[in-house]
Design an enzyme around this catalytic site. Sequence first.
Site, PDB file in Angstrom:
ATOM      1  N   THR A  30     -13.703  -0.033   1.889  1.00  0.00           N
ATOM      2  CA  THR A  30     -14.835  -0.870   1.470  1.00  0.00           C
ATOM      3  C   THR A  30     -16.162  -0.241   1.869  1.00  0.00           C
ATOM      4  O   THR A  30     -17.173  -0.431   1.204  1.00  0.00           O
ATOM      5  CB  THR A  30     -14.694  -2.266   2.121  1.00  0.00           C
ATOM      6  OG1 THR A  30     -13.534  -2.869   1.577  1.00  0.00           O
ATOM      7  CG2 THR A  30     -15.888  -3.159   1.856  1.00  0.00           C
ATOM      8  N   SER A  76      -7.390   1.360   1.461  1.00  0.00           N
ATOM      9  CA  SER A  76      -6.407   1.653   2.514  1.00  0.00           C
ATOM     10  C   SER A  76      -5.113   0.862   2.385  1.00  0.00           C
ATOM     11  O   SER A  76      -4.140   1.171   3.071  1.00  0.00           O
ATOM     12  CB  SER A  76      -7.020   1.485   3.906  1.00  0.00           C
ATOM     13  OG  SER A  76      -7.046   0.149   4.302  1.00  0.00           O
ATOM     14  N   THR A 109     -10.572  -1.190   6.102  1.00  0.00           N
ATOM     15  CA  THR A 109     -10.207  -2.009   7.272  1.00  0.00           C
ATOM     16  C   THR A 109      -8.742  -2.461   7.248  1.00  0.00           C
ATOM     17  O   THR A 109      -8.170  -2.761   8.287  1.00  0.00           O
ATOM     18  CB  THR A 109     -11.075  -3.285   7.366  1.00  0.00           C
ATOM     19  OG1 THR A 109     -10.856  -4.083   6.198  1.00  0.00           O
ATOM     20  CG2 THR A 109     -12.543  -2.963   7.526  1.00  0.00           C
TER      21      THR A 109
END
Length: 337
Positions: A30, A76, A109
């Site tokens: 992000t 991710s 994250t």
Amino acid sequence: MQKINVQLDSSKAQGTDAPNLVVILGTGGTIAGTAESASDNVGYRAAQLGVDQLLAAIPALSPYQLEAEQLAQLDSKDMDFPTWQKLALRVQAHLARPEVAGLVITHGTDTLEETAYFLQRVLAPRKPVVLTAAMRPATALQKDGPQNLLDAVRVALDSEARGVLLAFAGQVHGAEQVRKVHSYKVDAFASVDGNRLAWIEEGHVRWLSQARLMSEPMGTELLASLDCEAWPKVDIIMNHVGATGSIVRALLVQGVDGLVVAGTGNGSLSTELESALREAQAKGVAVLRSTRCDAGPVTSSADALPSAGTLSPVKARVELLLNLLQQKLAIQVGRKQ
Ligand code: SIN
């Protein structure tokens, strides 16, 4: 692999003799995400901007010596073994350069704590390797990425920093204890069963605790010659009301090398799930028992399935993957001798 030399002011951020180069490896997330509208914090696409663009947007980085490399560009949730392998080897190569003070890795994250734990176990670096990320895309009104990235560079240059760390929302966490604890808040990470290691205040890293037990590195021999197909298959299953052994048995049919079970409370398992896991163990599948609780260890006992200690289920899975890889490597080495 794209390599970018960032054109920044050449004045030194540290004393003349200390290594002062920070290498930034971009992997997406992000922090590199963009949305159509500045008010859209969720409808964005992760991994759109290059690491050079992220750095160029932060004028406060100009006093630092930086070198940037786009190692990957992904959300991710799709982090994979080939990227982990490439990342660990690149991190190791940069750490070996005397002029490098530390590394920063920009990451999504969602699986950051797994990558952090993986790198810590494989490399256990003496120099700092600082992961950072963002909960808001780079186009957001209140983007958190630039401050996090600036803080991460400062942590990477801090003489007391070592090992794999996360710099996020003004705090520094160790790879072993950090977990993503919120799905939306900007302050999304916490150190579980331990303290955050430091906070960052106007560029100063204020250490709270240095009591960090650094385990021995497993070493990149594990990865250097590894064919990605050789990664073991390790899955996570959960105990819950009415849990049966059906998922374990289905996995046994498909083929599985290891199973982490997120047990209830202190790693407890329903009778049916436990007996399926014991069956799996008897067939040679490695089993680790962790807890679905947000914090706290699973105590070990001689008659129970092996405990993952204080590791969360996802970190227990990384541990099991690496242990199985080590066993494979030992067998390969033994065959060659
Ligand atoms: C990702 O993990 O790549 C997307 C989500 C995020 O970075 O917050």
